[in-house]
Write an enzyme that holds these catalytic residues in place. Structure first.
Site, PDB file in Angstrom:
ATOM      1  CE1 TYR A 175      41.818  -5.656  20.971  1.00 30.46           C
ATOM      2  CE2 TYR A 175      40.124  -4.922  19.452  1.00 30.46           C
ATOM      3  CZ  TYR A 175      40.525  -5.741  20.479  1.00 30.46           C
ATOM      4  OH  TYR A 175      39.645  -6.634  21.020  1.00 30.46           O
TER       5      TYR A 175
ATOM      6  CG  HIS B 226      39.455  -5.131  26.478  1.00 29.75           C
ATOM      7  ND1 HIS B 226      40.205  -4.522  25.512  1.00 29.75           N
ATOM      8  CD2 HIS B 226      39.293  -6.399  26.042  1.00 29.75           C
ATOM      9  CE1 HIS B 226      40.500  -5.369  24.556  1.00 29.75           C
ATOM     10  NE2 HIS B 226      39.950  -6.524  24.849  1.00 29.75           N
TER      11      HIS B 226
ATOM     12  CB  SER C  22      38.538 -16.192  19.037  1.00 26.64           C
ATOM     13  OG  SER C  22      39.515 -15.190  19.121  1.00 26.64           O
ATOM     14  N   PRO C  23      35.378 -16.804  17.084  1.00 19.39           N
ATOM     15  CG  PRO C  23      33.803 -16.043  15.531  1.00 19.39           C
ATOM     16  CD  PRO C  23      34.888 -15.560  16.444  1.00 19.39           C
TER      17      PRO C  23
ATOM     18  NE  ARG D  87      43.000 -17.003  21.000  1.00 16.60           N
ATOM     19  CZ  ARG D  87      42.563 -15.829  21.463  1.00 16.60           C
ATOM     20  NH1 ARG D  87      42.590 -14.798  20.656  1.00 16.60           N
ATOM     21  NH2 ARG D  87      42.109 -15.693  22.684  1.00 16.60           N
ATOM     22  N   GLY D  88      41.361 -18.671  14.032  1.00 15.45           N
ATOM     23  CA  GLY D  88      41.690 -19.104  12.681  1.00 15.45           C
ATOM     24  C   GLY D  88      41.970 -20.586  12.538  1.00 15.45           C
TER      25      GLY D  88
END
Length: 328
Positions: free
Chosen positions: A55, A120, A200-201, A204-205
Site C-alpha cells: 500500500y 496477500h 470492502s464490506p 468499495r463504498g
C-alpha cells in the site's frame, strides 16, 4: 465500540480498520486526517488495524507505524506481503522473499512483532507449503504471532493449514460480493478454525449510497476502471443500492451501516475491516455495531442481494480474485 471477537487464537475488536485508502487507490488522502482517523479508532475501541507492504509502496506501513508510537500494545496489527504494484501485479511467494519482506515491514512499522502476517495473494508458481513453511519460521523467530492468507482458494487454505495453523482468511465479502459463500471457501476456513476478515464490506463504498454516477470518481481513484462501476453494470448495481437504502431508512440507519451490520451478522468468527481515511466515516461505520438485525431483516437482505446479484466483475482482471492455481 467495545465488542471483541476471536480469529483463531487472536482476540481483536469486532470491527477492524482497513488503512489502504490512507495511502492509495481512493483519491488523494490527507496525512493529518489519516492520523486523526487512527487516533479516533483507538478511542472507539477499533484496535484491529490492517495494512500491507504494497500500500503506497511502503508509505502506509510507515504511516501506521507513526500512529502506533507509544501505544503498540493497544493495537492488533496485521500486514501482508507477496504482491507488487507493477502493472503485471507480480506475486512472489518464494521463502527467501517471505523473510526479506517481513524484515522490511517491521522496519517501516517500527515494531519488533506483527500480530497477524498474511500472504496477500497465493503465488501459483510456488507450492504454498513452501511459502507457509517460511512464514512459520517467522513465528518461531518471534517476528510474527499468527499467520493468515488473503483471497486464497479452498485448496490453498487446506494445504496451508496442513503446514501451520492459519488464524485468518481475508477476502472480499459484502452484500454484493458473496463468493466466499458460494465457492465453499468460507466453509473450508471454518472447518479449520480459521476466522474470516472481509475487506470492502461496503462494496468499495458503493453500498453507502454516496456514489451515484461514474463521474463521482477522481482520475486517481482505481474504482473508475472496475467493471462494476461502468456503464450498464453501474446502473444495475445502483438499483441494488437503492433497495438497501430504502430498507436502511425504515430502520433509521444509513445504507452503509445496514450493509456493514449484515456482514457482522454472518458469524462471531467474522471481523470486517471497512477502510476509510476520514474520522466521520469511521464513526459512522463504528455505529453499525449497534444495529440489530432480526431473522426477518436478514432474510429480506438475502432476497435483496442474493449471491451473484452484482453486475460486472470484481476486478478488471478477473483472474485477480481467487486466481491462484497452486503449484504442486
Amino acid at each position: 465500540m467495545t465488542d471483541r471477537r476471536r480469529l483463531g487464537g487472536l482476540e481483536v475488536s469486532a470491527q477492524g480498520l482497513g488503512c489502504m485508502g490512507m495511502s492509495q487507490s481512493y483519491g488523494t488522502a490527507d496525512r493529518g486526517e489519516a492520523l486523526a482517523t487512527l487516533d479516533r479508532a483507538l478511542e472507539l475501541g477499533i484496535t484491529f488495524w490492517d495494512t500491507s507492504d504494497v500500500y503506497g509502496d511502503g508509505h502506509n506501513e510507515e504511516l501506521v507505524g507513526e500512529a502506533l508510537r507509544g501505544r503498540r500494545d493497544a493495537v492488533q496489527l496485521a500486514t501482508k506481503f507477496s504482491l507488487s504494484r507493477n502493472q503485471d501485479r507480480r506475486i512472489d511467494g518464494r521463502p527467501e522473499n517471505v523473510r526479506a519482506r517481513c524484515e522490511d515491514s517491521l522496519r517501516r512499522l517500527g515494531v519488533d512483532t506483527v500480530d497477524l502476517y498474511y500472504q496477500h495473494r497465493v503465488d501459483p508458481q510456488v507450492p504454498i507449503e513452501d511459502t507457509v513453511g517460511a512464514m512459520a519460521e517467522l513465528v518461531q523467530a518471534g517476528k510474527v504471532r499468527y499467520l493468515g492468507l488473503s483471497e486464497a482458494s479452498a485448496d490453498s487454505v487446506r494445504r496451508a493449514a496442513a503446514v501451520h495453523p492459519i488464524t485468518a482468511l481475508q477476502s472480499e465479502w459484502s452484500l454484493w460480493t458473496r463468493d466466499l459463500e458460494t465457492s465453499g471457501v468460507a466453509a473450508v476456513a471454518r472447518e479449520h478454525g480459521i476466522g474470516l476478515v472481509p475487506f470492502s464490506p461496503l462494496g468499495r463504498g458503493f453500498l453507502t449510497g454516496a456514489i451515484t454516477s461514474p463521474g463521482d470518481f477522481a482520475d486517481d481513484d482505481f474504482r473508475k476502471d472496475h467493471p462494476r462501476f461502468q456503464g450498464e453494470a453501474f446502473a444495475a448495481n445502483l438499483r441494488l443500492v437503492d433497495a438497501v437504502r430504502a430498507m436502511a431508512g425504515e430502520k433509521g440507519v444509513t445504507a452503509g451501516q445496514l450493509a456493514l451490520a449484515w456482514v457482522l451478522a454472518q458469524g462471531e468468527d467474522v471481523v470486517p475491516i471497512p477502510g476509510t481515511k476520514r474520522v466521520a466515516y469511521l464513526e459512522e461505520n463504528a455505529a453499525a455495531g449497534d444495529v440489530e438485525l432480526t431473522a426477518d431483516d436478514l432474510a429480506r437482505l438475502d432476497a435483496i442481494a442474493p449471491p451473484g446479484v452484482a453486475a460486472g466483475g470484481r476486478y478488471p482482471d478477473a483472474g485477480y480474485a481467487y486466481g491462484d492455481s497452486p503449484a504442486r
